[in-house]
Write an enzyme that holds these catalytic residues in place. Sequence first.
Site, PDB file in Angstrom:
ATOM      1  N   HIS A  73     -23.210 -28.493  -9.095  1.00 19.69           N
ATOM      2  CA  HIS A  73     -23.633 -28.473 -10.513  1.00 19.69           C
ATOM      3  C   HIS A  73     -24.578 -29.641 -10.806  1.00 19.69           C
ATOM      4  O   HIS A  73     -24.486 -30.266 -11.857  1.00 19.69           O
ATOM      5  CB  HIS A  73     -22.403 -28.541 -11.432  1.00 19.69           C
ATOM      6  N   ASP A  76     -16.182 -28.542  -8.564  1.00 18.60           N
ATOM      7  CA  ASP A  76     -15.985 -27.098  -8.474  1.00 18.60           C
ATOM      8  C   ASP A  76     -17.219 -26.382  -7.944  1.00 18.60           C
ATOM      9  O   ASP A  76     -18.321 -26.908  -7.957  1.00 18.60           O
ATOM     10  CB  ASP A  76     -15.646 -26.533  -9.861  1.00 18.60           C
ATOM     11  N   GLU A  77     -16.978 -25.182  -7.509  1.00 20.60           N
ATOM     12  CA  GLU A  77     -18.021 -24.213  -7.203  1.00 20.60           C
ATOM     13  C   GLU A  77     -19.135 -24.768  -6.324  1.00 20.60           C
ATOM     14  O   GLU A  77     -20.298 -24.476  -6.535  1.00 20.60           O
ATOM     15  CB  GLU A  77     -18.626 -23.662  -8.513  1.00 20.60           C
ATOM     16  N   ASN A  78     -18.785 -25.576  -5.376  1.00 22.16           N
ATOM     17  CA  ASN A  78     -19.799 -26.017  -4.425  1.00 22.16           C
ATOM     18  C   ASN A  78     -19.690 -25.182  -3.166  1.00 22.16           C
ATOM     19  O   ASN A  78     -18.763 -25.336  -2.366  1.00 22.16           O
ATOM     20  CB  ASN A  78     -19.618 -27.497  -4.091  1.00 22.16           C
TER      21      ASN A  78
END
Lengths: 683, 683
Positions: free
Chosen positions: A254, A318-320
């Site tokens: 992000h 998150d979401e890496n």
Amino acid sequence: MNRIIFIIIIGLFSQLATSQHTLSKKYNLMPWPQEIQENNSKFKIKETLTLVILGKDSEGRVQKAATKFLRRLAERTGVFIDTGFPVKNPKAAIKIDFQTVSDLTIHQDESYRLNIKNDEVLIQAKTDVGALRALETLLQLAMHTNSENYFPGVTVQDTPRFVWRGLMIDVARHFQPIAVIKRNLDAMASVKLNVFHWHLTDDQGFRVESNTYPKLQELASDGLYYTQAQIKDIVKYASDLGIRVIPEFDVPGHASALLTAYPELGSKDNYKYSIERYAGVFNPTLNPIKEETYVFLENLFTEIAPLFPDAYFHIGGDENEGKHWTENKEIEKFKKQQQLKTNHDLQTFFNIRLEKILKKLGKKLMGWDEIMTPTMPTTAVIHSWRGTNEGLQSSTLIEAAKKGYNTVLSNGYYIDRLLSVKHHYTVDPIGDAVLTKEERTRILGAEATMWSELVTPLTIDSRIWPRTAAIAERYWSAKEVNNIDDMLRRLEKVSLYLEELGITHIRNKDVILRNMTKGKDISSLTTLSNICEPLKVYSRNKGGTEYKSFSPFTLFADACVVDAKDAVIFNKNTAKFTDTNDIKSYSIINAYLVRWTENHEAFLEISKNPILQPLKPLSKNLAAVSELLHTSLQTKKITQEEVDQCKNDIKQLTKPFADTELVIVDALQKLLFYCEAKYLIKQ
Amino acid sequence: MNRIIFIIIIGLFSQLATSQHTLSKKYNLMPWPQEIQENNSKFKIKETLTLVILGKDSEGRVQKAATKFLRRLAERTGVFIDTGFPVKNPKAAIKIDFQTVSDLTIHQDESYRLNIKNDEVLIQAKTDVGALRALETLLQLAMHTNSENYFPGVTVQDTPRFVWRGLMIDVARHFQPIAVIKRNLDAMASVKLNVFHWHLTDDQGFRVESNTYPKLQELASDGLYYTQAQIKDIVKYASDLGIRVIPEFDVPGHASALLTAYPELGSKDNYKYSIERYAGVFNPTLNPIKEETYVFLENLFTEIAPLFPDAYFHIGGDENEGKHWTENKEIEKFKKQQQLKTNHDLQTFFNIRLEKILKKLGKKLMGWDEIMTPTMPTTAVIHSWRGTNEGLQSSTLIEAAKKGYNTVLSNGYYIDRLLSVKHHYTVDPIGDAVLTKEERTRILGAEATMWSELVTPLTIDSRIWPRTAAIAERYWSAKEVNNIDDMLRRLEKVSLYLEELGITHIRNKDVILRNMTKGKDISSLTTLSNICEPLKVYSRNKGGTEYKSFSPFTLFADACVVDAKDAVIFNKNTAKFTDTNDIKSYSIINAYLVRWTENHEAFLEISKNPILQPLKPLSKNLAAVSELLHTSLQTKKITQEEVDQCKNDIKQLTKPFADTELVIVDALQKLLFYCEAKYLIKQ
């Protein structure tokens, strides 16, 4: 145990349970307190009302809250309270006593006792923050007859179920000015939430001023960021309300905005980083094998951390997917050298370094549940966000607690998914999980999360409230407080109290509709908007590419809200009528069908405007279906041709219109089945 | 002059005049520009729209304004403009060109030329601020058909009539948070106002943080003040909009708050100064014979002045009766010594010292017109506020200009007096005064003044707007732009544009009504509020003692606004009907009479609340009068008894109800006369 005593106790318990249920129909309290008892007295709210603070208010929290309490009480009731500030007289009618000033840690005591008698209101608490919670309860208790305002005589004994009761606001996807944050903090305090989780950075913007790395605000914010003075102001404002502020700096993923300012920290050389304008999961990621990355983060956090006195510091995580890591040969080489098998292992390597930096700054690392890898130390706090929607069997919360992590739940409380308040209210953080005492203690609480891809300052309040008030009850009140109808009744009142605090969830609807009609009569749009809800679970912006961050959010969908109010009534009455032929339900249904039939003409009057064109088929088909059903129910006749036509029209209505769904379609279908079954004219 | 040419010229002029009048029915521009011509083209507002800044935007004003322009255009039209920021491509469709960056002095050039063609919009201006003014004009021009949004092909050439076009906001009587100030600055810029006069101190509060004299914010503000960082933020925000900020520190009177913090500077020893809670003129006054007073003011202004880059500095100076001076023997002695005959002479002595202090700081002294005494140097700027209401023959403006002072008018623009927009619109700053060129030049312009005794952040916007948009036209446009009906038509549209900017003048009405009904149906209150106006000319708070600063301003009067919309329609149609028996007017009147007759029952349904009791007689008598008039007009009959009864009921309605007046009483009276004259049954 003596059998008689046992029976008496059981008797008392069931009596208490019954009386609680009766009381919750009478008082507009939310969250519902742990204990409340009536005492047959009545404290009249008059001009002469005075209030004294007995505790040593060295932080000034109670002085501020009590002054605001007097304003809010005057404004709500219209009573000209003559003494507008707390007095020094210990004989004042409202007495606020507490023992110490809260340190605002997760272990702060927020319990209180509130006793309302004919001529005295007594608040007693361990801490000043407990006294604040009591004042909110007292304000919710204000009632009136035809001619007077009063507090009912009750004794309340209250304490929260969870120590961590939060609301996260994402200010990266759409920046939210100070005024939005402040009014939401006021609203949070009014329903006893105590953690403001401030999601400050993401692909779409880095929202904090840095003197060390000024390019962050210069190049990564579009000029929309908080100065350090503003952050201090917010943290103080929150502290005055007994609310802790947890900042989130989302790394290593992000990071599009951050890397727009400092591309040299990215995982890809010569990559043209830019502030992201769409929604979704993106690849720009900090480079975890460069020492500069850690120098940067250490410097940045050293500068930023002191702005946030709280011990917890959220690093996102998150979401890496690590796509850019995999594409970078150096990084792949490093992974091999360090025996890091996956990108997740590499991220844990990164997180452990981060934790050391934070530890030096006196901070505890908190992150989204992806950080919970086998090698991650249990000193980290796991923020559980994934669950069945992400293909898991349940949320990661219980797993985290069992593995020894302190943990906070957000799965089930994603309010940006735009699901009904009932849905969130019925999610219990612990549910039926069997836990040891230690494991239970590790479940700190939960947070509602307001991601802001599809909201602006104009609409954000209507996405947070009033649903978050019911969620706040879930976090504060006993698990057994779970009657939905009762909650809905109280929520309707609490929604108005939120409006008093400046929350715009009700008022801004008409603002949007007035813009759509360019000042013409909005009533036909109001009628439609009361049975339409914005598309749920991110289907409004599939793939994240329909809306950019600067697209207009002044559309019909933005005026619509979850739990569309006429739909709730219509659906309920349709179910009742088709089940039991209830006459009262019939007359309610009938009135709606007439309204929707006639609405189309009114809509056509005002719809000569491109922004309203997408609603035309909705309005038209709804009118056709309503007229046919109305006639059939009246005449008790329907032809096969009409049934077919109506089925077809209803089918049209199942499609989304202008990014909303008509949430009475099932009920219309049900009515058609009813008519078909009962009134079909055999030809 | 050749006669034919003369006729042609006259012809052109009258054609121009006619066409201007036609155009002002077509375009929603306010202020109306100096010149506008149509060119038969149409610029379509599409997703592909792009915008380029050609001038050297070194202050970044145009970048910000143009970005906001794109947002506002997208939000208003619903068009998903694909490129959300100005581009570098000189071929972009909207081109903004200007020669220099404004220095934001009173002599800045705000003129512009706007040319809209089929495929190009060209803005040309001398300064960046001129370009901003053009962008606002362009945005007001956005129009639509059924299927598309467009800018009409016009050429506008525009420049303001007065260089000083201001709005004063009093933040002392009721503090107004940053968000209120910012949204009002946005609104000001949208109607081309260019001076924000910030009334920062008064008896009820000192609203500026001082590091030199911190007791000012600690003891004299109730915690409601602006930090210096916030002031800088506002000044920058205003500058970005091309708005100058003039601070006002009101001395030597209006000093109760200041003297609460520093009583040693007061004119009475051992006097217990305290923050004033009422409204009015009070006696606490700085001591003009103490050297400490000047040391204090010099230190304070030396600290504060740099926050405000503008050359003008307002020192108030109004309403000082000097009672405490007269009561102080030392002061009386000093007056004799200095041969100062009156307290006004003493105040001039004080003002001259102040002017020297300000001069050192590079500031020009400005003050309310009381400072204009025979010995006051003409370097001071006179802010003319008094006029016929204060027993003068006319305002002090012309007198000041003739005496050699630069001067600004506020008499006639006291919007807190709650008079009709027509009233303010017809006040011309110069009127028919005959002035030399020099005298005319000294009339810098005018300011609307929003004194805040009776407004809070909830209601202030509805007291400023939309009327101030019409006032802004008076300051910017030619004197000849004075058609009231035409202004009212455009104002209705502009009112919606103001709402887009976050102005709450429309939306907050329902907020107040919802609080009054506790969430019950507000329509009966809406009906009443659309024919009632808050009491005017300070009669709501006679003597200043009914309301304290912390009294509730969430009452019926606070929901009501000037130019109550149904009253405007009803009164107009009643006049037409009683004059000409117009049938269409009759049917409009009749519909209102029916609505008001039926409204009482609806009102009784929701009025079981102390806050609504004062409205009961209004609702009831209105229903009785309406019913009787309705019946009489229908049946063409009325008895003497009915006439007497109705007269009596109307008499009741002339009284104020809940601090409002029913502004249709004259029309009801007129209808009764009509019925009596035509339909009386002789018995």
